[in-house]
Design a protein around this motif. Structure first.
Motif, PDB file in Angstrom:
ATOM      1  N   ILE A 252      45.583  31.619  -3.237  1.00  0.00           N
ATOM      2  CA  ILE A 252      45.367  31.411  -1.808  1.00  0.00           C
ATOM      3  C   ILE A 252      44.772  30.031  -1.569  1.00  0.00           C
ATOM      4  O   ILE A 252      45.175  29.311  -0.641  1.00  0.00           O
ATOM      5  CB  ILE A 252      44.452  32.516  -1.244  1.00  0.00           C
ATOM      6  CG1 ILE A 252      45.178  33.862  -1.264  1.00  0.00           C
ATOM      7  CG2 ILE A 252      43.987  32.173   0.169  1.00  0.00           C
ATOM      8  CD1 ILE A 252      44.288  35.050  -1.001  1.00  0.00           C
ATOM      9  N   ASP A 253      43.816  29.649  -2.396  1.00  0.00           N
ATOM     10  CA  ASP A 253      43.179  28.342  -2.299  1.00  0.00           C
ATOM     11  C   ASP A 253      44.234  27.229  -2.408  1.00  0.00           C
ATOM     12  O   ASP A 253      44.284  26.311  -1.586  1.00  0.00           O
ATOM     13  CB  ASP A 253      42.136  28.204  -3.414  1.00  0.00           C
ATOM     14  CG  ASP A 253      41.363  26.903  -3.358  1.00  0.00           C
ATOM     15  OD1 ASP A 253      40.284  26.895  -2.740  1.00  0.00           O
ATOM     16  OD2 ASP A 253      41.836  25.900  -3.932  1.00  0.00           O
ATOM     17  N   ARG A 254      45.091  27.329  -3.410  1.00  0.00           N
ATOM     18  CA  ARG A 254      46.120  26.312  -3.618  1.00  0.00           C
ATOM     19  C   ARG A 254      47.128  26.293  -2.477  1.00  0.00           C
ATOM     20  O   ARG A 254      47.581  25.227  -2.041  1.00  0.00           O
ATOM     21  CB  ARG A 254      46.825  26.552  -4.948  1.00  0.00           C
ATOM     22  CG  ARG A 254      45.945  26.307  -6.158  1.00  0.00           C
ATOM     23  CD  ARG A 254      46.611  26.819  -7.431  1.00  0.00           C
ATOM     24  NE  ARG A 254      45.719  26.731  -8.578  1.00  0.00           N
ATOM     25  CZ  ARG A 254      45.939  27.324  -9.733  1.00  0.00           C
ATOM     26  NH1 ARG A 254      47.033  28.069  -9.903  1.00  0.00           N
ATOM     27  NH2 ARG A 254      45.078  27.209 -10.734  1.00  0.00           N
ATOM     28  N   ALA A 255      47.489  27.484  -1.994  1.00  0.00           N
ATOM     29  CA  ALA A 255      48.467  27.572  -0.915  1.00  0.00           C
ATOM     30  C   ALA A 255      47.946  26.924   0.364  1.00  0.00           C
ATOM     31  O   ALA A 255      48.675  26.198   1.053  1.00  0.00           O
ATOM     32  CB  ALA A 255      48.839  29.031  -0.658  1.00  0.00           C
ATOM     33  N   LEU A 256      46.685  27.171   0.693  1.00  0.00           N
ATOM     34  CA  LEU A 256      46.102  26.557   1.884  1.00  0.00           C
ATOM     35  C   LEU A 256      46.021  25.043   1.753  1.00  0.00           C
ATOM     36  O   LEU A 256      46.292  24.307   2.702  1.00  0.00           O
ATOM     37  CB  LEU A 256      44.712  27.133   2.146  1.00  0.00           C
ATOM     38  CG  LEU A 256      44.635  28.439   2.930  1.00  0.00           C
ATOM     39  CD1 LEU A 256      43.197  28.911   3.013  1.00  0.00           C
ATOM     40  CD2 LEU A 256      45.215  28.273   4.330  1.00  0.00           C
TER      41      LEU A 256
ATOM     42  N   GLU B 249      38.680  34.611   4.298  1.00  0.00           N
ATOM     43  CA  GLU B 249      37.454  33.989   3.799  1.00  0.00           C
ATOM     44  C   GLU B 249      37.710  32.623   3.158  1.00  0.00           C
ATOM     45  O   GLU B 249      36.908  31.701   3.306  1.00  0.00           O
ATOM     46  CB  GLU B 249      36.746  34.925   2.835  1.00  0.00           C
ATOM     47  CG  GLU B 249      36.422  36.292   3.407  1.00  0.00           C
ATOM     48  CD  GLU B 249      36.011  36.262   4.874  1.00  0.00           C
ATOM     49  OE1 GLU B 249      35.278  35.341   5.298  1.00  0.00           O
ATOM     50  OE2 GLU B 249      36.447  37.161   5.616  1.00  0.00           O
ATOM     51  N   VAL B 250      38.834  32.488   2.458  1.00  0.00           N
ATOM     52  CA  VAL B 250      39.180  31.172   1.905  1.00  0.00           C
ATOM     53  C   VAL B 250      39.492  30.202   3.045  1.00  0.00           C
ATOM     54  O   VAL B 250      39.127  29.025   3.002  1.00  0.00           O
ATOM     55  CB  VAL B 250      40.367  31.277   0.930  1.00  0.00           C
ATOM     56  CG1 VAL B 250      40.779  29.890   0.426  1.00  0.00           C
ATOM     57  CG2 VAL B 250      40.007  32.166  -0.253  1.00  0.00           C
ATOM     58  N   SER B 251      40.132  30.708   4.095  1.00  0.00           N
ATOM     59  CA  SER B 251      40.395  29.891   5.277  1.00  0.00           C
ATOM     60  C   SER B 251      39.086  29.425   5.920  1.00  0.00           C
ATOM     61  O   SER B 251      38.919  28.241   6.237  1.00  0.00           O
ATOM     62  CB  SER B 251      41.209  30.691   6.300  1.00  0.00           C
ATOM     63  OG  SER B 251      41.264  30.013   7.548  1.00  0.00           O
ATOM     64  N   HIS B 252      38.144  30.351   6.108  1.00  0.00           N
ATOM     65  CA  HIS B 252      36.849  29.985   6.684  1.00  0.00           C
ATOM     66  C   HIS B 252      36.179  28.896   5.857  1.00  0.00           C
ATOM     67  O   HIS B 252      35.624  27.928   6.398  1.00  0.00           O
ATOM     68  CB  HIS B 252      35.921  31.210   6.736  1.00  0.00           C
ATOM     69  CG  HIS B 252      36.393  32.271   7.674  1.00  0.00           C
ATOM     70  ND1 HIS B 252      36.053  33.604   7.505  1.00  0.00           N
ATOM     71  CD2 HIS B 252      37.177  32.233   8.770  1.00  0.00           C
ATOM     72  CE1 HIS B 252      36.598  34.311   8.481  1.00  0.00           C
ATOM     73  NE2 HIS B 252      37.294  33.508   9.238  1.00  0.00           N
ATOM     74  N   PHE B 253      36.214  29.072   4.549  1.00  0.00           N
ATOM     75  CA  PHE B 253      35.583  28.132   3.625  1.00  0.00           C
ATOM     76  C   PHE B 253      36.159  26.725   3.783  1.00  0.00           C
ATOM     77  O   PHE B 253      35.425  25.752   4.001  1.00  0.00           O
ATOM     78  CB  PHE B 253      35.787  28.639   2.194  1.00  0.00           C
ATOM     79  CG  PHE B 253      35.358  27.689   1.111  1.00  0.00           C
ATOM     80  CD1 PHE B 253      34.017  27.542   0.786  1.00  0.00           C
ATOM     81  CD2 PHE B 253      36.297  26.948   0.407  1.00  0.00           C
ATOM     82  CE1 PHE B 253      33.618  26.675  -0.222  1.00  0.00           C
ATOM     83  CE2 PHE B 253      35.913  26.080  -0.598  1.00  0.00           C
ATOM     84  CZ  PHE B 253      34.573  25.939  -0.913  1.00  0.00           C
ATOM     85  N   HIS B 254      37.472  26.617   3.705  1.00  0.00           N
ATOM     86  CA  HIS B 254      38.085  25.291   3.760  1.00  0.00           C
ATOM     87  C   HIS B 254      38.044  24.680   5.159  1.00  0.00           C
ATOM     88  O   HIS B 254      37.887  23.466   5.305  1.00  0.00           O
ATOM     89  CB  HIS B 254      39.529  25.345   3.249  1.00  0.00           C
ATOM     90  CG  HIS B 254      39.620  25.319   1.756  1.00  0.00           C
ATOM     91  ND1 HIS B 254      39.143  24.261   1.002  1.00  0.00           N
ATOM     92  CD2 HIS B 254      40.128  26.209   0.871  1.00  0.00           C
ATOM     93  CE1 HIS B 254      39.360  24.497  -0.279  1.00  0.00           C
ATOM     94  NE2 HIS B 254      39.949  25.679  -0.381  1.00  0.00           N
ATOM     95  N   TYR B 255      38.167  25.534   6.192  1.00  0.00           N
ATOM     96  CA  TYR B 255      38.168  24.967   7.537  1.00  0.00           C
ATOM     97  C   TYR B 255      36.770  24.482   7.930  1.00  0.00           C
ATOM     98  O   TYR B 255      36.636  23.488   8.653  1.00  0.00           O
ATOM     99  CB  TYR B 255      38.681  25.984   8.545  1.00  0.00           C
ATOM    100  CG  TYR B 255      39.136  25.340   9.834  1.00  0.00           C
ATOM    101  CD1 TYR B 255      40.096  24.328   9.821  1.00  0.00           C
ATOM    102  CD2 TYR B 255      38.608  25.714  11.065  1.00  0.00           C
ATOM    103  CE1 TYR B 255      40.511  23.715  10.984  1.00  0.00           C
ATOM    104  CE2 TYR B 255      39.028  25.112  12.240  1.00  0.00           C
ATOM    105  CZ  TYR B 255      39.979  24.114  12.186  1.00  0.00           C
ATOM    106  OH  TYR B 255      40.393  23.505  13.355  1.00  0.00           O
ATOM    107  N   LEU B 256      35.757  25.172   7.461  1.00  0.00           N
ATOM    108  CA  LEU B 256      34.393  24.676   7.687  1.00  0.00           C
ATOM    109  C   LEU B 256      34.209  23.317   7.022  1.00  0.00           C
ATOM    110  O   LEU B 256      33.745  22.361   7.650  1.00  0.00           O
ATOM    111  CB  LEU B 256      33.377  25.676   7.142  1.00  0.00           C
ATOM    112  CG  LEU B 256      31.905  25.236   7.200  1.00  0.00           C
ATOM    113  CD1 LEU B 256      31.466  25.028   8.637  1.00  0.00           C
ATOM    114  CD2 LEU B 256      31.005  26.258   6.511  1.00  0.00           C
ATOM    115  N   LEU B 257      34.586  23.207   5.744  1.00  0.00           N
ATOM    116  CA  LEU B 257      34.433  21.936   5.043  1.00  0.00           C
ATOM    117  C   LEU B 257      35.283  20.834   5.673  1.00  0.00           C
ATOM    118  O   LEU B 257      34.861  19.677   5.756  1.00  0.00           O
ATOM    119  CB  LEU B 257      34.816  22.103   3.569  1.00  0.00           C
ATOM    120  CG  LEU B 257      33.894  22.999   2.735  1.00  0.00           C
ATOM    121  CD1 LEU B 257      34.403  23.092   1.299  1.00  0.00           C
ATOM    122  CD2 LEU B 257      32.459  22.478   2.751  1.00  0.00           C
TER     123      LEU B 257
END
Length: 223
Positions: free
Chosen positions: A7-11, A102-110
């Protein structure tokens, strides 16, 4: 965890995110004891815990401590992600969506912190709703077969067949329902590219533009 890695890589590929931070490295297995802000799934089976500034709206550049929490049931379902076959079960789809959020929240916050751009919990939830749909769409199905039927199935599962836990405060309920409503409007706009022309490049273009826009621009496009 393989599912979180993928998921991390896909985003990152979807949004051309250049970041050395990997979501898997921020996984936590117990909810923090101290009181922290969080952006999470509607049933709180997943959450991004944030410790730092009193308000992300006031000080987006403040130092942050982040932790991605997935419940034991979600982690158990994702454990054999590499063995899943399409179409996924509802339980598998739900677990995948929690991890996506949750991975989306993480990356979008950063992403917003790096741009020194204020961000609210509502905007994190809105983007998370969009991201879980788009990633599920391209991961859950062979989209070349019966595309309209599969699109509508995911619309139903992600934007209609959900529940809010009773312990949510009224402000949280309002935020989740509003994020769901506006994300559904955006996703509905993608349907013409998916069901009529199969032009995935336009879907990617539209989702990237939405991702990069500030909240005012996003909302004006959805009203």
């Amino acid at each position: 965890m393989l599912a979180v890695q993928q998921i991390d890589r896909a985003l990152k590929r979807l949004y051309n995110i250049e970041s050395s931070h990997c979501a898997e490295d921020f996984l936590i297995f117990h909810k923090p004891i101290v009181s922290l802000k969080n952006a999470g799934s509607k049933d709180l089976s997943g959450a991004l815990f944030i410790r730092g500034a009193d308000s992300l709206l006031d000080d987006p550049e403040s130092s942050l401590d982040l932790g991605i929490y997935l419940s034991s049931s979600v982690r158990e379902t994702l454990h054999n992600f590499h063995l899943w076959v399409s179409p996924w079960s509802v339980e598998q789809l739900n677990a995948f969506c929690v991890a996506c959020e949750e991975v989306s929240h993480f990356h979008y916050l950063l992403y917003n912190v790096n741009k020194s751009r204020p961000i609210s919990q509502f905007e994190l939830e809105l983007q998370g709703e969009v991201d879980k749909f788009v990633l599920s769409l391209f991961s859950h199905f062979d989209v070349s077969s019966r595309p309209q039927e599969k699109f509508e199935f995911l619309m139903s599962q992600l934007f209609e067949q959900f529940r809010l836990i009773s312990s949510l405060e009224e402000s949280q309920r309002r935020r989740y329902l509003e994020a769901n409503c506006f994300a559904r409007r955006f996703v509905q706009k993608l349907k013409k590219y998916f069901s009529e022309t199969h032009d995935f490049s336009k879907i990617i273009h539209q989702t990237r533009r939405f991702y990069q826009s500030d909240l005012a621009t996003k909302m004006s496009s959805l009203l």
